[in-house]
Structures are given as C-alpha cells and as structure tokens.
Design a protein around this motif. Structure first.
Motif, mmCIF file in Angstrom:
data_model
loop_
_atom_site.group_PDB
_atom_site.id
_atom_site.type_symbol
_atom_site.label_atom_id
_atom_site.label_comp_id
_atom_site.label_asym_id
_atom_site.label_seq_id
_atom_site.Cartn_x
_atom_site.Cartn_y
_atom_site.Cartn_z
ATOM 1 N N PRO A 389 -2.369 8.793 5.898
ATOM 2 C CA PRO A 389 -1.452 8.186 4.784
ATOM 3 C C PRO A 389 -0.607 9.082 4.518
ATOM 4 O O PRO A 389 0.364 8.700 3.950
ATOM 5 N N LYS A 390 -0.743 10.455 4.400
ATOM 6 C CA LYS A 390 0.228 11.437 3.871
ATOM 7 C C LYS A 390 1.700 11.233 4.572
ATOM 8 O O LYS A 390 2.887 10.969 4.118
ATOM 9 N N TRP A 391 1.764 11.004 6.058
ATOM 10 C CA TRP A 391 3.029 10.600 6.729
ATOM 11 C C TRP A 391 3.478 9.621 6.153
ATOM 12 O O TRP A 391 4.789 9.530 5.790
ATOM 13 N N PHE A 392 2.738 8.570 5.848
ATOM 14 C CA PHE A 392 3.537 7.240 5.451
ATOM 15 C C PHE A 392 3.742 7.186 4.008
ATOM 16 O O PHE A 392 4.956 6.826 3.624
ATOM 17 N N THR A 393 3.204 8.191 3.410
ATOM 18 C CA THR A 393 3.722 8.085 1.831
ATOM 19 C C THR A 393 4.908 9.192 1.472
ATOM 20 O O THR A 393 5.576 9.209 0.726
ATOM 21 N N VAL A 497 7.545 -5.271 -10.444
ATOM 22 C CA VAL A 497 6.188 -5.127 -10.960
ATOM 23 C C VAL A 497 5.617 -4.549 -9.878
ATOM 24 O O VAL A 497 4.795 -3.314 -10.319
ATOM 25 N N GLY A 498 5.554 -4.844 -8.692
ATOM 26 C CA GLY A 498 4.884 -4.201 -7.590
ATOM 27 C C GLY A 498 5.151 -2.743 -7.570
ATOM 28 O O GLY A 498 4.578 -1.871 -7.391
ATOM 29 N N VAL A 499 6.533 -2.587 -7.444
ATOM 30 C CA VAL A 499 7.029 -1.036 -7.377
ATOM 31 C C VAL A 499 6.641 -0.308 -8.428
ATOM 32 O O VAL A 499 6.260 0.734 -8.287
ATOM 33 N N ILE A 500 6.649 -0.705 -9.620
ATOM 34 C CA ILE A 500 6.204 0.047 -10.790
ATOM 35 C C ILE A 500 4.730 0.414 -10.669
ATOM 36 O O ILE A 500 4.291 1.492 -11.056
ATOM 37 N N ALA A 501 3.878 -0.714 -10.320
ATOM 38 C CA ALA A 501 2.712 -0.367 -10.416
ATOM 39 C C ALA A 501 2.343 0.760 -9.327
ATOM 40 O O ALA A 501 1.629 1.660 -9.501
ATOM 41 N N ILE A 502 2.894 0.407 -8.122
ATOM 42 C CA ILE A 502 2.526 1.435 -7.167
ATOM 43 C C ILE A 502 3.006 2.848 -7.345
ATOM 44 O O ILE A 502 2.353 3.965 -7.199
ATOM 45 N N SER A 503 4.146 2.847 -7.833
ATOM 46 C CA SER A 503 4.600 4.299 -8.250
ATOM 47 C C SER A 503 3.779 4.852 -9.349
ATOM 48 O O SER A 503 3.504 6.102 -9.344
ATOM 49 N N THR A 504 3.057 4.147 -10.366
ATOM 50 C CA THR A 504 2.278 4.701 -11.341
ATOM 51 C C THR A 504 1.183 5.096 -10.755
ATOM 52 O O THR A 504 0.434 6.130 -11.020
ATOM 53 N N VAL A 505 0.497 4.291 -9.809
ATOM 54 C CA VAL A 505 -0.889 4.375 -9.291
ATOM 55 C C VAL A 505 -0.767 5.816 -8.422
ATOM 56 O O VAL A 505 -1.603 6.559 -8.519
ATOM 57 N N GLU A 506 0.238 6.057 -7.614
ATOM 58 C CA GLU A 506 0.422 6.920 -6.695
ATOM 59 C C GLU A 506 0.608 8.355 -7.699
ATOM 60 O O GLU A 506 0.114 9.308 -7.301
ATOM 61 N N ARG A 604 -18.538 9.220 -7.773
ATOM 62 C CA ARG A 604 -17.024 9.444 -8.027
ATOM 63 C C ARG A 604 -16.073 8.523 -8.870
ATOM 64 O O ARG A 604 -16.622 7.250 -9.173
ATOM 65 N N ALA A 605 -15.667 9.153 -9.861
ATOM 66 C CA ALA A 605 -15.052 8.554 -11.106
ATOM 67 C C ALA A 605 -13.769 8.467 -10.923
ATOM 68 O O ALA A 605 -13.015 9.618 -10.525
ATOM 69 N N GLN A 606 -12.955 7.471 -11.225
ATOM 70 C CA GLN A 606 -11.443 7.257 -11.026
ATOM 71 C C GLN A 606 -10.772 6.480 -12.318
ATOM 72 O O GLN A 606 -11.414 5.600 -12.848
ATOM 73 N N LEU A 607 -9.766 6.842 -12.689
ATOM 74 C CA LEU A 607 -8.761 6.196 -13.567
ATOM 75 C C LEU A 607 -7.605 5.729 -12.890
ATOM 76 O O LEU A 607 -6.965 6.709 -12.241
ATOM 77 N N ARG A 608 -7.299 4.533 -12.722
ATOM 78 C CA ARG A 608 -6.126 4.110 -11.710
ATOM 79 C C ARG A 608 -5.282 3.353 -12.760
ATOM 80 O O ARG A 608 -5.548 2.121 -12.656
ATOM 81 N N PRO A 609 -4.148 3.769 -13.199
ATOM 82 C CA PRO A 609 -3.432 3.109 -14.105
ATOM 83 C C PRO A 609 -2.698 1.951 -13.117
ATOM 84 O O PRO A 609 -2.191 2.290 -12.190
ATOM 85 N N LEU A 610 -2.338 0.580 -13.915
ATOM 86 C CA LEU A 610 -1.732 -0.322 -13.520
ATOM 87 C C LEU A 610 -2.100 -0.877 -11.901
ATOM 88 O O LEU A 610 -1.398 -1.482 -11.462
#
Lengths: 651, 159
Positions: A389-393, A497-506, A604-610
């Motif tokens: 995934p690192k290469w793709f991201t 919306v998708g781009v904002i969401a992906i950027s925020t999650v990442e 495993r605990a996570q907070l995934r905004p948006l």
C-alpha cells in the motif's frame, strides 16, 4: 434432475449465444433482415435459459442438495436461507454463472431498448454481446461447471459450509453489483465494436452509448464501495482500502470507465475524440476481463486469493487475447477512418476533459504497474517482490491531486473556445474559499497533518465549491436545470466529499494495538475505550466470545461496543467481528485479538474520522451518474428526431 | 507548421513529458517501497538487507511460539527446514496464525532477530503464501513433518 436441467440449459444457452453472434454480425453484414430479426428472440431465449440455470443452482442450494459438488463445498444445513442463496456466487463456478446471467440481463435490456436504433447497428451490438456470452458459457462448461455431481457413494451428509467471511449481507450483494458494473462495460464495448464494424461513429452514436456506460459506471462505483465497506468491518482489522490486487482489479476499470464517460461527453457534444473514446471503451472492458482473469486464475497473492486452477487461467487468458486482440485489430483497421473535426482551444472544456482523461489513464497505468509488477517479476524468474500500500499511497495522490485542481478549474470552461480569463473570478473565488475553509477545517478541527492530506482537503473543497457556481447561478437567474447538469453536479460533489474523506482518514486515523483486561482503559485523544467484560456467545453455526467495551468522550460514556471472536464449526475458521459505532464525524472501532493470559486480551482500537463518507461519496457519485444517465434527451427519441437534432447542432 | 499543428505538437509533447515524469516518479517510489522476499536460509547466509525492510516467509516452528502473559509481545521461529530465524512481534497476530503453518512477516533484522511490524496469514486455513510454497519446494522438509508434506498442493486459497 434439476441440476442436470441447469446444465442442459447452459448448453442450449451456449448454442443460442453462438447463433446470436452469427445472426447479429453476419446478418448485419449481409443486410439480411430475416437474420437480423432472429437476434432478439435469441437474446430473449438465452436470458430464459440462463435464468433457468441459475434458478436450478439456487434450488439446489435452498434444498440442501449436497449431491452437487458445488453445493456441498459452499453450503451447510446450518446456513441461513439468505446466505444459501448468496452462496450461489460464493465461489468460482457460481460467480461465473452470475456473471453470465447479468450479461444476459444487460443484453436483454439492450434488445428491449434499442428498437429505435438502426436495425443493422442494434443487431451488431447484440452480436458482439453474443460473442462475449459464448466465451463465458464455453468457459463455464469446459472448466467450471457448477452442476457437477458428487459420486453416488460419496455424497456427504452435510456441506463444508460457505466461507464465514462471506456470510455477510454486504458481501451477499457486493458481487452482483460489481459484476453488473463490469459486465455493463461489455455493452459499451459492444457499441464500440458495432460502430467500428459499421464504419460510422457520430454524435448520435455517443448519445446512444452514454447512458449505458454511465449506468455501468454507477453500478461499479457502488459495487466497489460495498466491497471496501465489507473489508472494513468484516475482515476485522479496520482500513477501507488495502491496494489488494483484487481491489485494484476492480479499480482499474473504474478509472478507465470514468475517463470513458467524460470522453463520451466530448464525443456527444462536439463530435471529437472519436477514436480515443473507442479505445477507452475497449480498454474498460478489457480491464474488466483482466480483473476476472486476475481474480479467477489465482495468479495473485491476495486476501481474496480464490481457487487456483491453471487451466481456468489459461482459458481466460486465451479469451482475453481473442476479445482484446480482435477489438484492437478492428480498431487499427477502422479507427483511422473516423476523423474528428479538429479545433479546440487549450483552455476549452474539450481540452480540460482531455487532460482529465490523460490523468485518469495514467492513474490506471500506475495501478496496473503496481498490481502486475510482482507477476512480471515472477515470470522473469527474479526475486519475489511485493508492492505494498505504501507505494500506491505515494504515487496515486501525486497523479490525483493535479487532476482535482483541473476539475475545479475546468468545470468553468466553455466548449470549444473557453478562455480562462472569462471565468477568472470564479476560479480565484473558488480557490480562495477552498484554501480558507480547508485550512480552517484542518487546523481548527484536526491539527497539522500530512502535507498531501491538507492539499487533498483543500482540493476536495475546491471541487465542491467550483461545481456549485454554475447551478447556483442558474437557479438565481431562474433558468431551468437539466437532469444531466444536476447529475453531473451531484457526481462532482461526491468526488469532493470522497477526496476530503480519504484525505482526512489517511492523516488523522488513530490506531492502537494494546493488551486490556476488565476494568482497564485506553485513551486516544478525547476518547477512551474501557474494557468492561468478556463472555461466551453462541450463533447458529458458530460459537465464540464477546467483549463489552464502553467508549467515553471527555469522561462521559458515548457508546458501548461489542466486538466478537467467532469460531465457525464446519470450516474451523476463526473470525473477528469488529465492534463499530459510526458517528457523524468519526468511526469508533474496536476488534478483539486473542486471550493473552492473565485475564487480558489483545485489542485493536481505532478512531477513523470521516471514513463513512468515503462510501457515502461513492453512493453520491452513483446517484449523480444515474440522474445524468436518465436525462430527457436519452429517453423518448426516435431516429428521425435524433437526426434532426444532430443536424441542428451541427449548424 | 500551421498553428493548429503547432498546438497539437505542443499537446503531444506535454503528454509525453507528463507520462515521462509520472513514470520516473513511479520508478523512484518503486525502489524504496517495494519489498523483496527472503527465506530463512538466505537470511542465515546474510543475503537479506541489513537495514531495509523485507518479507520473510516460511513455516512457524511447532512449539516455538512464546507469549509474555498479559502483553502483546510474542516470539516465534520461522523455518524453511534448513535454517531458522527468530522473530519478535508486538501487535495482534492474525486469526490464522498457527504453529506449523505458513507465514509471511514484514520487518527488518536487528541483532540477528527479525523484528516484524506486520504478520500476514490469509483468511483461508489451507492458504500458503506462494513464495513460501516455492521456497519449501527448494528445500524439501523432512517427510515426517505433516505441515510441509505437500506445499504445492496447498498453494492457492479460499473458494
């Protein structure tokens, strides 16, 4: 009896699809009206036969007919009815049957809705679809017959059960939607091949092709999003996209399909990019086939890694070569005859859509390289590699972010002679609003993040603001808005919306693996996860443990999560059922690991905004597409009025 | 050249340049973000990278899994039946992690120990990572070991 009836129906369907191909293509070539008249009945007959076949398989599943090998391998007497039906496409043979059925359904829709098209063109389209069906039936009957029986003396008392990860509502509908998208591109492909066979491709052709392509794209969008959602909550470890080869296999046709629907817009409105549009239509379907090949031949290392069988792989590869090779040969032979009237400015809408296409195709190439490099490497006998995934991201955003800026700017450009100066105010205003809002959101709500994410959030807002200028302006001036424009606007809002969401999650996901025992807490920012208790739980075909974890925000409880660890009896498989609470601005996610001893469990605990907005965005885009594809001009038009409109537009 | 041709030439040049830059960046990113696979024998022979991350694959030695009660820290050994590499890990092991079965771990070497930051085991019990199957074929296990009895037959995966 019933399974044999199913197989018999498949054999008949194979024959009919062959006839459909011959009558459709040769009949149109000879302008033989009687031949062409036979095409539609063949299509209808084929649909009935494939429906019979899939019905037979569903019947075998519902009635626990474990004498059928496929049923015995993928069902069990404890499996609920809903999943017994979904189990039909739970593995290779059944998915192919589903694919063939969806193709038959698309073809039937084409047959029903193409009566106003010229007879020769319509029958060529159905003929090409007949070739595709023929290939799939042959594949099924030669290598993947779902109706094979277990020898009489070895009929098992019970089945081996459906893979537990597939026992989930989202995954039950994910394959049908995804395939509807994949196979829908076969229709665009058939339209392209028919146009090349006719040697005629005009704006009317683009108008016929567009709604089909857009609908296929909508289904693919929703299908991919559902798969991603499923992976998020069902695979148990969070994360919505793993750049897994099978995910990529569905993403490549989506990228090229997105390019195709934009290129078709130019071909319809301006009569340009004809040969490019054809090429994209061929590519989109080729990538759909390639996706099937990658998934079904088992050549890829993947979380999905389905049954590996070299003969199946070789067959699909051969089919791929025949279909793509044939189409490209036709293309090389005919595309040069399709001249596009030259002439558009470098800052016109035409040009911006060309840039859009270039970026989308480059993005698809990058995904292609990343997905296939390990294979090529292996084939060359070099040391095994993995592209993670690192290469793709790293590479993917580098291509996507400029594209977003181009969308935000290009949306204002006029056809043919657009000049940036004309829309300077809108561009500057949109950019300023986006910068201000973006930086406010980033630093106000989240704090400093990754550079690319900040750029992504700003670009996402910019796309949203830009796509709203024109519709708002029209509403203010009390002008009517066509469904096509509304659809386009909604789809672009979805993109933003998708781009904002992906950027925020990442950038702002918080993820911890910890050991927790009853009474212990883990704090992450303003939230803390308190491990209350753990106890046994029993299901219809599994047993396991279930924990209770209370999530507190600023010390006040907001929700209680119940992650589970399940052991499915039949397949002896352990499954992690995550506990998730989706809030409007973030997902609270917790998954249970294993018993660590001393009364503690790994958690495993996570907070995934948006993160939910990523999937919502796909739904918004699909809604926009569906609206645009049902615009008035695609409905209720006879050939005569089409010609009149084209003539009027040409002047 | 006519203006129209000039424009077209510029456009083509622009596209070629864009694709070129994209390809260059992609290859650059490739170098530093692609992981190579090594089996325990190669690691023992010092062939694996000293500082970079890589993929280690093999079978988890039976009885080698050691947990520290109450914490996530685990130690286990990965073997190709010729050499064995000790591995440490401090995150959650995947559901399908088992002693005596195939595993692939991502991480780097530190003082002779492979410090894993990711351990992969896919969602089917029969699943054996292809690289591991291949590596085991190169170094056949002793016939008594049931787990490695037919590595090639186990390649592949779920339905």
């Amino acid at each position: 009896m019933i399974p044999e009836l199913g197989r018999f129906a498949l054999v008949l369907a194979l024959i009919l699809s062959g006839l459909q191909a011959v009558f459709g293509i040769v009949g149109a070539g000879r302008s033989d009206e009687r031949w062409m008249a036979a095409v539609r009945p063949a299509v209808a007959g084929q649909f009935v036969l494939v429906s019979t076949a899939i019905g037979a398989l569903i019947y075998a599943f519902v009635t626990f007919d474990f004498s059928v090998f496929y049923v015995a391998s993928n069902s069990n007497s404890a499996l609920p009815t809903f999943y017994r039906v979904a189990a039909v496409w739970g593995a290779h043979e059944g998915s192919l049957l589903l694919w063939a059925w969806i193709l038959a359904a698309w073809t039937l829709a084409v047959a029903a809705l193409s009566r106003q098209l010229p007879a020769s063109f319509a029958s060529r389209v159905m003929g090409v679809l007949g070739i595709v069906s023929f290939g799939f039936f042959l594949f099924m009957l030669c290598t993947s017959d779902p109706f094979v029986r277990v020898p009489m003396d070895r009929i098992p008392a019970d089945g081996r059960d459906l893979n537990p990860v597939l026992q989930d509502p989202a995954l039950a509908i994910h394959p049908p939607l995804l395939y509807t998208g994949y196979v829908g591109f076969a229709v665009a492909f058939a339209f392209a091949c028919a146009a090349m066979l006719e040697g005629k491709l005009d704006q009317v052709w683009a108008r016929w092709t567009r709604p089909w392509t857009t609908f296929a794209w909508c289904f693919l969008s929703v299908g991919i999003a559902l798969g991603s959602w499923w992976a998020y909550y069902e695979l148990g470890w969070g994360g919505y996209w793993f750049w897994d080869p099978v995910e990529n296999a569905s993403f490549m046709p989506w990228l090229v399909g997105t390019a195709l629907i934009h290129s078709l817009a130019v071909t319809e409105k301006r009569g340009l990019f004809k040969s490019w549009t054809l090429l994209l239509a061929i590519l989109a379907f080729s990538l759909s086939l390639l996706g099937t090949f990658l998934v079904r031949s088992g050549v890829l290392v993947s979380v999905h890694s389905f049954a590996a069988d070299p003969s199946r792989g070789m067959f699909i590869l051969g089919f791929l070569v025949v279909m793509i090779g044939g189409a490209l040969t036709l293309y090389a032979w005919r595309a040069r005859e399709l001249k596009s009237p030259a002439g558009f400015e470098g800052t016109s809408r035409d040009a911006f859509l060309l840039y859009n296409n270039i970026f989308l195709v480059i993005a698809a190439i990058v995904v292609f390289i990343g997905t296939l490099a390990p294979l090529v490497n292996d084939a060359l006998g070099m040391r095994a590699i993995s592209v993670g995934p690192k290469w793709f991201t790293i590479t993917f955003p580098v291509i996507m972010l400029p594209l977003l800026a181009l969308v935000a700017i290009g949306i204002h450009a006029a056809w043919k002679r657009g000049r940036l100066a004309d829309s300077r105010n809108r561009i500057v205003a949109g950019c300023a609003i986006a910068l201000l809002a973006g930086l406010l959101v980033v630093y106000g709500a989240y704090g400093p993040g990754k550079f690319l994410s900040v750029v992504g959030i700003v670009c996402g807002i910019w796309v949203i603001v830009s796509s709203l200028f024109d519709p708002v302006d029209r509403i203010r001036r009390k002008l009517s808005l066509s469904r096509a424009v509304i659809g386009m606007t909604i789809a672009h809002l979805g993109l933003g919306v998708g781009v904002i969401a992906i950027s925020t999650v990442e950038s702002y996901t918080v993820e911890r693996d910890v050991a927790l025992g009853p009474g212990e807490s883990l704090s992450m920012g303003r939230y803390s996860y308190r491990f209350d208790s753990i106890g046994p739980v029993d299901g219809p075909n599994y047993e396991g443990v279930r924990a209770q974890i209370t999530v507190l925000r600023d010390g006040r409880p907001v929700t209680v999560l119940h992650p589970e660890k399940r052991n499915y009896w039949v397949q002896r498989q352990t499954m992690t059922e995550a506990g998730i609470d989706s809030r409007w601005n973030t997902d609270l996610f917790v998954a249970l690991g294993e018993d660590l001893g001393a009364g503690r469990w790994s958690v495993r605990a996570q907070l995934r905004p948006l993160v939910d907005y990523v999937w919502l965005a796909a739904a918004i885009m699909a809604l926009g597409g569906a609206l645009a594809a049902t615009d008035r001009r695609y409905r209720t038009r006879s050939v005569a009025s089409e010609a009149a409109v084209t003539a009027a537009e040409a002047t | 050249m006519t203006p129209a041709r000039q424009k077209r030439l510029l456009l083509v040049l622009g596209i070629v340049l864009g694709v070129g830059v994209a390809a260059f960046l992609a290859m650059q990113a490739f170098r530093s973000n692609v992981m190579f696979f090594f089996d325990p024998t190669e690691v023992a022979a010092g062939k694996a990278p000293k500082d970079d991350r890589f993929r280690l694959g093999g079978m988890v030695v039976k009885g080698s899994l050691m947990k520290t009660p109450g914490t996530l820290d685990v130690k286990f050994q990965v073997t190709d039946f010729k050499s064995t590499v000790p591995v440490t890990y401090d995150k959650i092991l995947p559901d399908l992690f088992r002693e005596g079965q195939g595993v692939v771990a991502h991480g780097r070497m530190h003082d002779g120990v492979f410090v894993a930051d990711e351990v992969l085991a896919k969602h089917d019990e029969k699943y054996m990572p292809p690289e591991v199957a291949k590596s085991l074929k190169d170094h056949p296990p002793p016939p008594t070991t049931q787990a490695g009895a037919s590595p090639t037959a186990q390649t592949g995966g779920a339905q």
